[in-house]
Write a protein that holds these residues in place. Structure first.
Motif, short mmCIF file in Angstrom:
data_model
loop_
_atom_site.label_atom_id
_atom_site.label_comp_id
_atom_site.label_asym_id
_atom_site.label_seq_id
_atom_site.Cartn_x
_atom_site.Cartn_y
_atom_site.Cartn_z
N GLY A 220 -14.99 -2.98 -3.94
CA GLY A 220 -14.50 -1.64 -3.61
C GLY A 220 -13.09 -1.43 -4.09
O GLY A 220 -12.16 -1.38 -3.29
N GLU A 221 -12.91 -1.25 -5.39
CA GLU A 221 -11.57 -1.02 -5.95
C GLU A 221 -10.88 0.12 -5.22
O GLU A 221 -11.45 1.19 -5.04
CB GLU A 221 -11.67 -0.64 -7.43
CG GLU A 221 -11.77 -1.83 -8.34
CD GLU A 221 -11.58 -1.42 -9.81
OE1 GLU A 221 -10.71 -0.58 -10.08
OE2 GLU A 221 -12.31 -1.95 -10.65
N SER A 222 -9.64 -0.10 -4.85
CA SER A 222 -8.91 0.90 -4.09
C SER A 222 -7.42 0.63 -4.24
O SER A 222 -6.96 -0.46 -3.86
CB SER A 222 -9.33 0.84 -2.62
OG SER A 222 -8.53 1.71 -1.86
N ALA B 278 -5.64 1.39 5.28
CA ALA B 278 -6.09 0.62 4.12
C ALA B 278 -5.71 -0.85 4.21
O ALA B 278 -6.53 -1.71 3.87
CB ALA B 278 -5.55 1.25 2.84
N HIS C 165 -8.48 -3.71 -2.81
CA HIS C 165 -9.88 -3.39 -2.61
C HIS C 165 -10.05 -2.96 -1.16
O HIS C 165 -9.19 -3.19 -0.32
CB HIS C 165 -10.75 -4.60 -2.92
CG HIS C 165 -10.34 -5.81 -2.15
ND1 HIS C 165 -9.30 -6.63 -2.53
CD2 HIS C 165 -10.80 -6.32 -0.98
CE1 HIS C 165 -9.15 -7.60 -1.63
NE2 HIS C 165 -10.04 -7.43 -0.69
N ALA C 166 -11.19 -2.33 -0.90
CA ALA C 166 -11.43 -1.81 0.44
C ALA C 166 -12.57 -2.53 1.15
O ALA C 166 -12.88 -2.22 2.30
CB ALA C 166 -11.74 -0.32 0.37
N TRP D 159 -18.57 4.11 -3.21
CA TRP D 159 -18.54 2.96 -4.12
C TRP D 159 -19.94 2.52 -4.58
O TRP D 159 -20.13 1.39 -4.96
CB TRP D 159 -17.79 1.79 -3.48
CG TRP D 159 -16.31 1.94 -3.49
CD1 TRP D 159 -15.45 1.47 -4.45
CD2 TRP D 159 -15.48 2.59 -2.52
NE1 TRP D 159 -14.15 1.79 -4.11
CE2 TRP D 159 -14.14 2.48 -2.95
CE3 TRP D 159 -15.75 3.27 -1.33
CZ2 TRP D 159 -13.06 3.01 -2.22
CZ3 TRP D 159 -14.68 3.80 -0.61
CH2 TRP D 159 -13.38 3.68 -1.05
N ASP E 23 -2.10 4.82 -0.14
CA ASP E 23 -2.98 5.14 0.99
C ASP E 23 -2.52 6.49 1.53
O ASP E 23 -1.34 6.70 1.75
CB ASP E 23 -2.85 4.06 2.08
CG ASP E 23 -3.87 4.25 3.19
OD1 ASP E 23 -4.72 5.15 3.09
OD2 ASP E 23 -3.81 3.48 4.17
N TRP F 246 0.81 -1.22 0.00
CA TRP F 246 0.00 0.00 0.00
C TRP F 246 0.84 1.26 0.00
O TRP F 246 0.27 2.37 0.08
CB TRP F 246 -0.95 -0.03 1.20
CG TRP F 246 -1.98 -1.09 1.05
CD1 TRP F 246 -1.88 -2.39 1.45
CD2 TRP F 246 -3.26 -0.96 0.41
NE1 TRP F 246 -3.01 -3.08 1.10
CE2 TRP F 246 -3.88 -2.22 0.46
CE3 TRP F 246 -3.93 0.09 -0.20
CZ2 TRP F 246 -5.15 -2.45 -0.07
CZ3 TRP F 246 -5.20 -0.14 -0.73
CH2 TRP F 246 -5.78 -1.40 -0.66
#
Lengths: 253, 253, 253, 253, 253, 253
Positions: B127-129, B100, B133-134, B185, B23, B19
């Motif tokens: 939840g693409e992040s 994250a 994902h989130a 989202w 983040d 990350w």
């Protein structure tokens, strides 16, 4: 009135040019043809399928909103963007959005109008944002108690239960007002030494930031704190001789 | 255990490296000396003056939180940053933050733990992040009614009134879970065709986006949906032979 | 004097606002509480553990430095940042840093003070940097020989052997002064046609750039060329009625 | 050998492609025609007018350097850029530069060669930089004393007085080597726990960072620490059957 | 005249400073020594090997062009850059380029000159670009027919067949002029409501954008529409007492 | 077939995901509802009002184009964007755009198809672009003469007079093909040593770059060189059992 003249007048009054590149929202005319007439204008907080249909039912030629449909541009006219654009085009309604320029405006702005409603004298801008500010700092001649300010806010259109983070003094006279989502400015509120921050919705860090700063935060709802700006524009449009209507659609948020 | 070993173990378990740069939070050890021992570890959702003092009262050497004090770096150790750093240093407490990486983790993550708590089988990340994902997408073998899911969420630590935007079907079995602030989202939830989105706090656009998409949104509170991840890390620390304590401090947000 | 007033006065004198976003250093108060009194102020070139301890030994409430501890923000209060913040907080010393604003200032600035020390008349700013400049261009009424200028610079506090890249004319009257690390501006010095550049430390390209340009470069040491600015601020603080002390700690660099 | 083949071979050996976009220097052929033959190649640390003229005097067709003339591109062929390009074109010399790829290379690299010269076993890369590293971490089977390491470094070509920041242990066996300007990596050296850092030039923060970390820093000169890489490439060119010459031009920096 | 004075004069007349950072081209002196005299100056649209050789044949000391050789800097002096720099240096010709500043200039600019040639009165700048504009909007006292305007444009030096996208009205009096590659501004032309756009080369979207907007687009050639600006500079140089020559080299594009 | 399945199939075949963030165009479904059926699909080079109306006249449910209407997102649905979106929505036509993915594709791509049409064997990709390439490099078993290649290109749909910059050898066998606007890759063509570059439209620098490189450039028209890709997709759709139609609308550009 020609649509282009209506748009030019709003752009000028709201000084939309000053916010170019500084607001994620696209301000001004978001959807509309090059040539059209505007006789009847609807006003609403949110530009969504439901308010577009209500504007159509009210025979409006244009709708003025605080929250439009283009945020940093529309990548694809699919999903909710398809439905929203479709509802506008099928009903021949032009959409005008005023986001940051309407928060910031010293006369028509959401914060300025809310200060006025609460009887606060504006003493300074509050809430640094892009080329200007997003709120106002007001002073109450007679201080509010927490209960009184909460009750006053509960009378706003669309307000439900007003949530209070009650960490400030008992008497609240130095009050920052930043409508919508204003808890991101709690550091500035702390540095300014205000008694209270009035805003709409609260984000996670707000509780401890308010507690550590000794500031009372009033969460009166994003919708409820942002109807006054578009209503001020409605009055302006009336002065210009246009037929107007206000579409009330509280969200509970 | 040496602090550095404790930090290395958490960094490894949570794959913090993945990350880096993705983040806004600084993950890993945020405050702490080069050489120290860790016998007793406290766990809390929020890293703030109050939880730092409670950790001190509990004789903790380190505190593990989901929300730390360094977001994109600390420009100045002044204002609330001064008070927070001071509370840590005066009490010799090291601060470890997992933001994250703790939302995303498939085993210890907030969303994974909440799916487990609700009895949902995880079917896919949601939840693409950044690089991952989130949240998680889960399936309920027996569908929930709106009332039942709301009641179940109301039993979470720190949950108050769970607000529901009740626009989905009567039977909720395909459920996206993204703890904290998950309404950003809703487009992905719409494209995925889920029945419901369970999250913590709601932002302004959520009402109409949920309504237009026909999705029920459950707002159970940012705090209330994010205690399970740090509690999972607490169990891990216990397995490592450390003394632990959990600091409960709900915020109502 | 309240700390906040002391900070405001320095910010104003040094026009710190003009350098926001243009200096990698964070200028102004870097570490300190919201409310504190300042009676005794220490001044030093470098803000490090050792000067923090010397300031504590001198009973200072605040320390003003040219090189602070926050460069582009502090990601983590760990490693050297932990030791430095700890030394400040344990001793209740506030840290004020003035980097680019102190290099640039036409009265208190390092370059302006050094011109004064060398008896040069300032004829123009030198060294384009952000919204302003980082040095000064001065003229010696009686030209220096290389030996004389070197000897003069060797008398600066903290100067050791002054290294000279002796590629300019025999008589040096048109002299660019940019304290600290100034050899990055040799192109500007060449375009300006100066006889010599006086600076602190030298970087690799300087030798050939000076030789090809026919400019003599004097490397008097980063520390040695940057004590005059903080000493000028010390005088200012004395005028404000504060107790002051200067902490000398040359580095040989 | 065709110039294009010579360039391709060097690009391949040095894995120049991996550094595209990650090095401010332009690596590879910086100046040269599309079609030319290369029989005789000169090697030097710095690509400047003086080494270009010496290469011409040695009848070289190409010059390979560590420091070239294009850093982030050449905006204008004026000032020193004009003189340098002119010296190359007038003498029909092609210029090949290898900056970060030559620092980083595990075999031909400046740090790898210097470890070899000091008799250190390379144990790990050191100095995170772009897609790789800029130095090496070596271990001395028999620890150096400070005096011994200093004396050894003083034997490098172009070394003058080696400056030592003598803050490490008496016995130095765990040694980070990062040639040129390496003091920016003192945080990494501290986290790694090395005894000493060997580099070329020192920047202002190095003194206190070394002192606080308890690390001895050896400043042997930017030039003196970076001759070994180009000399390693010279050997390679000899293996390819080319005539070569090395141009020595120490700078004292 | 010294080269540096010649360059300063042009920089001042063309307000080159205003375009720093706003033009991909490097404006001003692109190639040239620090000290040189200029007696004879050549002028051309394109700075390429062929015009450099013609300038040499004409015994020019400097060449002023609209399209230079440095666009965002020269990464490597190889390939065509090598040939072009070589041709300049071998012939001792300095190269001065004026790109956006020459398009924009209200007196010497390509668009201003072309309006003058067509007998248009300039009514406003046209073509937002960086800190200014890239073209002009003119009015014809007697409207042009499409045929007449096309014929008039065909008389420009270097014009071949003028291509017309004939979608505007029969009478053309409100005419936007943006030389070179101007079809990117068709949206602005549409919003402005002009009858025609005169430019040089056309890009793919132009056909349908012109058709949908009801605007006639005249594509007279990039070269042909951009000779007038450099010719205006030639007159200026003559006024300064310099010998001049114009190099005609149409490209058919 | 459901629209979503049609879109998924095209996205998969064209590997649209690989170009996310690397193409200014928005690839994939640009305009369309969440749920719709597709029986009849039209194909065209350009997505504009005219082709939308022709698709409607042909009773198409969807239109696949190379040039869509969303480039970096649509800021406002006004001006030409209003007319284009309106034409799609009024006629219930979904718009699918494949820009860079269709240029690059090794089977369906514009360059691959044009190589095939010219009888060239593809030997390598050509034209570095984002994560891949924008063209192909082909070899003619029997070399073309300039006249023959020009005549062959003149037979493309929509080709008018093919303009040739005739600077290459007499026999053209090593040919780079980059449809649309390909003269930006003349440096790569020069480095590759090809005999000719076949493309659509030419930009100003092309003449001299081609001349200096000794490469013949064929400008066959942006439209004319880009019909083959969409036609290849048309064949694919036919294989999937869909009704198709091709809309021819040459632009002369």
């Amino acid at each position: 009135m020609h649509l282009s003249e209506f748009v030019d007048r709003l752009d000028t009054e709201l000084q939309v040019d000053q916010w170019a590149g500084a607001d994620y929202a696209v301000n001004g005319l978001q959807v509309g043809p090059e040539r059209a007439d505007v006789d009847r204008v609807a006003f609403a907080v949110d530009g969504v399928v439901e308010t577009f249909e209500q504007a159509a039912a009210a025979d409006a030629d244009a709708l003025v909103v605080h929250h439009g449909i283009s945020w940093g541009g529309i990548d694809r006219v699919t999903g909710k963007e398809y439905e929203r654009v479709r509802a506008l085009l099928d009903n021949d309604i032009a959409l005008y959005a005023a986001h940051a320029p309407l928060d910031a405006h010293d006369e028509y702005g959401n914060a300025a109008r809310l200060c006025d409603r609460l009887g606060l004298d504006i003493v300074a801008p509050f809430g640094e944002s892009g080329p200007g500010h997003a709120g106002q700092r007001g002073r109450a001649e007679t201080p509010f108690s927490t209960v009184d300010l909460r009750e006053e806010l509960a009378t706003l259109e669309g307000a439900g239960d007003v949530q209070v983070l009650d960490f400030g003094p008992d008497e609240l006279s130095d009050i920052a007002v930043l409508t919508g989502s204003g808890t991101d400015w709690l550091d500035e509120a702390r540095a300014a030494g205000v008694d209270a921050l009035v805003t709409g919705e609260g984000k996670q860090p707000a509780y401890h930031e308010a507690k550590e700063a000794g500031i009372s935060v009033f969460l009166a709802g994003h919708y409820a704190t942002e109807t006054l700006g578009v209503k001020a524009l409605q009055s302006l449009a009336e002065e210009w001789g246009l037929d107007t209507t206000y579409i009330s659609h509280p969200t509970g948020l």
